[in-house]
Design an enzyme around this catalytic site. Structure first.
Site, PDB file in Angstrom:
ATOM      1  N   HIS A 198      33.876  72.327  27.872  1.00  0.00           N
ATOM      2  CA  HIS A 198      35.101  72.726  28.585  1.00  0.00           C
ATOM      3  C   HIS A 198      35.918  73.569  27.613  1.00  0.00           C
ATOM      4  CE1 HIS A 198      38.872  71.244  31.033  1.00  0.00           C
ATOM      5  NE2 HIS A 198      38.958  72.521  30.687  1.00  0.00           N
ATOM      6  N   HIS A 247      37.656  77.684  27.430  1.00  0.00           N
ATOM      7  CA  HIS A 247      37.950  78.944  28.098  1.00  0.00           C
ATOM      8  C   HIS A 247      37.957  80.081  27.078  1.00  0.00           C
ATOM      9  CE1 HIS A 247      39.211  76.863  31.837  1.00  0.00           C
ATOM     10  NE2 HIS A 247      39.607  75.917  30.992  1.00  0.00           N
ATOM     11  N   GLU A 260      44.329  66.539  35.978  1.00  0.00           N
ATOM     12  CA  GLU A 260      45.008  66.807  34.709  1.00  0.00           C
ATOM     13  C   GLU A 260      46.501  66.560  34.936  1.00  0.00           C
ATOM     14  OE1 GLU A 260      45.615  70.461  31.489  1.00  0.00           O
ATOM     15  OE2 GLU A 260      44.845  70.908  33.495  1.00  0.00           O
ATOM     16  N   ASP A 274      38.932  72.829  25.225  1.00  0.00           N
ATOM     17  CA  ASP A 274      39.756  73.501  26.235  1.00  0.00           C
ATOM     18  C   ASP A 274      40.182  74.891  25.774  1.00  0.00           C
ATOM     19  OD1 ASP A 274      41.046  73.880  28.636  1.00  0.00           O
ATOM     20  OD2 ASP A 274      42.448  72.234  28.426  1.00  0.00           O
ATOM     21  N   ASP A 275      41.273  74.985  25.021  1.00  0.00           N
ATOM     22  CA  ASP A 275      41.788  76.266  24.502  1.00  0.00           C
ATOM     23  C   ASP A 275      42.208  76.020  23.056  1.00  0.00           C
ATOM     24  OD1 ASP A 275      42.057  77.850  27.213  1.00  0.00           O
ATOM     25  OD2 ASP A 275      42.999  75.904  27.560  1.00  0.00           O
TER      26      ASP A 275
END
Length: 347
Positions: free
Chosen positions: A17, A19, A200, A278-279
């Site tokens: 996961h 991005h 989330e 995630d980021d």
């Protein structure tokens, strides 16, 4: 670096996961802006990093989409993807599954061919140079319409053999998964694996919709499922993977502290939990930092960390042959570091 930190960093792990648009380190963002003749609101990497103080998901998305503006050419998409994969390799990641959301770029005139060629070219280099197992996922925005999402699906079909899955992210509250039931059906009909951000900031009902209406293979985040005991039992029984992102949840104030993160509760209920980045630049942590933060705040044992990493391999969108190869790499590492798992064996 302590022994356990070195052990966790070296663990052959996954990042399922992540991005690409959210992996731009501050200095690279400034460099890409300069390359494309763009002026950002920040003059230094330190000033930009100082802006990473988010109040919620939307405040993050505002900055995230501003950062997307620096990705214009094929070279830009190549460079940001390659930078993340180089860093992930250093972090022990052997399987990475990367999201890219074309809508942020094609709406500004970037050809889909430039985006796909840049990303896929960087991935091929990382496979060749680092021996990484990699997959690309296309993400659509939930604040847009279902016809918009359908258009993206049509747009990426020339690269179907290079795409492992279809997902959806963006502002969750007020944009339930049910808005996109036909889109996810179409993605499945075209042979794609599917995943969706749910639970989330949104409620457990969104996770329920993702499971029952969208029939996804994985759920990104999924924290809120704990509010529905029947849902938890179903997720556990079906072994639906949750790609949890602890530091993301902390930075976006989904939880007020790491000690309050539901990861341990999710694990206690037998859910198929994985830990992901995630980021990473925005949330100050790649996969290793996420695992170590959970260890420190939640008291995870080394065996529990290994279990989370193994869950990641088992949840990956790969063939069974490749999964077994990845598990062999993990098991070989564990055998070579048996003293960390069982300190008594070293005496």
């Amino acid at each position: 670096m302590t022994g356990i930190e070195a052990f966790v960093r070296g663990l052959p792990k996954t990042d399922l996961h992540m991005h690409i648009e959210g992996s731009i380190e501050p200095q690279l963002m400034l460099d890409l802006a300069a390359r494309n003749g763009l002026k950002l609101r920040w003059d230094t990497a330190e000033a930009l990093r100082g802006a990473y103080r988010f109040q919620n998901l939307q405040s993050f998305l505002d900055l995230y989409f501003e950062g997307c503006k620096v990705l214009v050419t094929e070279r830009d998409f190549h460079d940001v993807t390659r930078a993340y994969l180089r860093r992930a390799h250093e972090d022990g990641v052997i399987r990475a599954e990367l999201f890219i959301g074309p809508q942020s770029f094609t709406e500004r005139g970037t050809p889909i061919e430039a985006l796909m060629s840049g990303v896929l070219g960087a991935m091929e280099e990382a496979r060749r140079e680092h021996g990484m197992s990699l997959g690309l996922m296309i993400s659509v925005h939930r604040h847009r319409t279902e016809p918009d999402a359908m258009a993206v699906l049509d747009q990426v079909m020339p690269w179907k053999d290079h795409i492992i899955g279809i997902g959806m992210g963006g502002a969750e509250v007020g944009n339930p998964p049910s808005k996109f039931a036909r889109f996810f059906q179409a993605a499945r009909d075209r042979g794609f694996r599917t995943t969706v951000h749910a639970g989330e900031e949104g409620p457990a009902a969104y996770v329920r919709e993702a499971l029952d209406l969208l029939q996804v293979d994985r759920i990104d985040h999924g924290n809120a499922c704990l509010a529905d005991h029947d849902l938890v039992r179903e997720l556990a029984a079906q072994r639906v993977p949750l790609t949890v992102c602890p530091l993301s949840n902390l930075r976006l104030k989904v939880v007020s502290s790491m000690r309050e993160h539901p990861l341990k509760a999710l694990m206690a209920h037998g859910l198929h939990v994985t830990v992901n980045s995630d980021d990473p630049p925005y949330f100050d942590g790649y996969v290793t930092e996420n695992l170590l933060a959970c260890r420190d705040a939640l008291g995870l044992s080394t065996e529990e960390i290994v279990g989370l990493v193994r869950n990641g391999v088992e949840a990956a969108f790969v063939t069974e042959e490749e999964r077994q190869a990845l598990l062999l790499r993990l098991d070989a590492y564990l055998a070579a570091h048996a003293d960390v798992l069982d300190p008594a064996s070293a005496s």
